[in-house]
Write a protein that holds these residues in place. Sequence first.
Motif, PDB file in Angstrom:
ATOM      1  N   ASP A   1       0.608  -1.723   0.074  1.00 56.60           N
ATOM      2  CA  ASP A   1      -0.276  -0.138  -0.235  1.00 56.60           C
ATOM      3  C   ASP A   1       0.727   1.259   0.228  1.00 56.60           C
ATOM      4  N   ILE A   2       1.889   1.049  -0.999  1.00 59.36           N
ATOM      5  CA  ILE A   2       2.654   2.109  -1.264  1.00 59.36           C
ATOM      6  C   ILE A   2       2.254   3.282  -2.059  1.00 59.36           C
ATOM      7  N   TRP A   3       2.139   5.176  -1.019  1.00 51.59           N
ATOM      8  CA  TRP A   3       1.211   5.870  -1.684  1.00 51.59           C
ATOM      9  C   TRP A   3       2.219   7.744  -1.478  1.00 51.59           C
ATOM     10  N   VAL A   4       1.967   8.050  -2.334  1.00 54.02           N
ATOM     11  CA  VAL A   4       3.429   9.348  -1.842  1.00 54.02           C
ATOM     12  C   VAL A   4       1.991  11.128  -2.735  1.00 54.02           C
ATOM     13  N   THR A   5       2.850  11.597  -1.700  1.00 53.41           N
ATOM     14  CA  THR A   5       2.048  12.843  -1.603  1.00 53.41           C
ATOM     15  C   THR A   5       3.412  14.038  -2.514  1.00 53.41           C
ATOM     16  N   PRO A   6       3.523  14.283  -2.783  1.00 52.84           N
ATOM     17  CA  PRO A   6       3.942  15.463  -3.655  1.00 52.84           C
ATOM     18  C   PRO A   6       3.723  16.478  -2.996  1.00 52.84           C
ATOM     19  N   GLU A   7       5.261  17.269  -2.463  1.00 54.67           N
ATOM     20  CA  GLU A   7       4.800  18.676  -2.187  1.00 54.67           C
ATOM     21  C   GLU A   7       6.664  19.642  -2.824  1.00 54.67           C
ATOM     22  N   ASP A   8       6.061  20.720  -2.318  1.00 58.48           N
ATOM     23  CA  ASP A   8       7.196  21.602  -2.343  1.00 58.48           C
ATOM     24  C   ASP A   8       8.796  21.019  -2.235  1.00 58.48           C
ATOM     25  N   GLY A   9       9.299  20.731  -3.299  1.00 60.21           N
ATOM     26  CA  GLY A   9      10.825  20.179  -2.785  1.00 60.21           C
ATOM     27  C   GLY A   9      11.010  19.062  -2.168  1.00 60.21           C
ATOM     28  N   SER A  10       9.862  18.248  -1.835  1.00 56.73           N
ATOM     29  CA  SER A  10      10.102  17.091  -1.498  1.00 56.73           C
ATOM     30  C   SER A  10       8.649  16.194  -1.229  1.00 56.73           C
ATOM     31  N   LEU A  11       9.229  14.979  -1.034  1.00 57.42           N
ATOM     32  CA  LEU A  11       8.077  13.368  -1.023  1.00 57.42           C
ATOM     33  C   LEU A  11       7.464  13.098  -0.211  1.00 57.42           C
ATOM     34  N   ILE A  12       6.364  13.167  -0.077  1.00 54.01           N
ATOM     35  CA  ILE A  12       6.142  12.079   1.653  1.00 54.01           C
ATOM     36  C   ILE A  12       5.524  10.656   1.219  1.00 54.01           C
ATOM     37  N   ILE A  13       6.049   9.757   1.868  1.00 63.05           N
ATOM     38  CA  ILE A  13       5.771   8.084   0.759  1.00 63.05           C
ATOM     39  C   ILE A  13       5.567   7.642   2.128  1.00 63.05           C
TER      40      ILE A  13
END
Length: 351
Positions: free
Chosen positions: A144-156
């Motif tokens: 169940d891997i999902w990612v949230t892109p943000e300003d100059g970063s990735l939340i995994i």
Amino acid sequence: MRPPPLLLLLLLSGCDAAAPPADTLFQLPAPRNLKVHLYNAQQALSWEPMSLNNDTRPVVYQVQYKYSTSSTWYDVNKKDSRVDCTNLTRTECNFTANSLLEGFPRHFNISLRVRAKLGDLVSAWVKAPWFEHYRNATIGPPEDIWVTPEDGSLIIRFSSPFDVPASVAFFLYYVYYWEKAGIKQVTRPFRSNFITLNDLKPLRVYCFQVKAELFLAKENISRPGHLSNISCSETTVDASTKLQQVILISMGTFLLLSVVVGACLFLVLKYRGLVKYWFHSPPSIPSQIEEYLKDPAQPILDALDKDSSPKDDAWDSVSVVSFPENKQEDIRQSTLNQSTDPSHQPVEGGP
């Protein structure tokens, strides 16, 4: 004469070698190639089937287990393990078929054995190598891997391969990440189920993989897991950076249009005559004259004269009346006398 004891012993041994024991005449062939499958929380035992050429009745299999601290074998039935493997027609016993939370304790040493049965006939027991789930299981990638892109970063974020009690074992995670077509990097091990990859370039595509590693708390033993599939995501930019980009793009577009318009105006003014020549339509010859020029023998001009109608010509009549100079003076004088004659004046109180 009685044979010597030594000769009798040799004869008896020869008969025993030629004739197998009576209890082996009715034994079935034993199952072969037993394999224990341990993947994440799954536990299963499989084997190769045996076959009989002269009997078409189905062969069934019986599975038993025991702990390393005990000498007693127990049937794998629904009463003890919630899975019935006492009379299997298939060649697999899945101990976690009903629920992955069931099965044998994962920190115990387990021994398994299986035999074939056909009516009253049975085969010999065949034992599988003992196992301890935490020591021998194959650890799969996080799920169940999902990612949230943000300003100059990735939340995994992700979930563990399977649940483990914190008092017995725990998972450590690693994230391998790289900019597309860049150098791969790896994070430090961490225990939480999410991580933020910072210091990334905005509006760039980054790819990553996640790996779990199982650690036994008391025994200090680890089981490395498999990497997840490659996932890619693009980082974003914050609102101020977006506003700056919009302003820069707008200014750049305006400057480009200004340069293009200015260049076009300069070229038009400098080469005005040439531009006027390019866009000026050439004079055209009337079709009748063009046909005449192509073939002068045709009576085109005569046809034009005949087509012209007299009513098309409009004529105005003009009459010129002239008097001699003396006669003109007499007419003017006569007109003046008439205007001053009292008989022509109006009389007050007339009849």
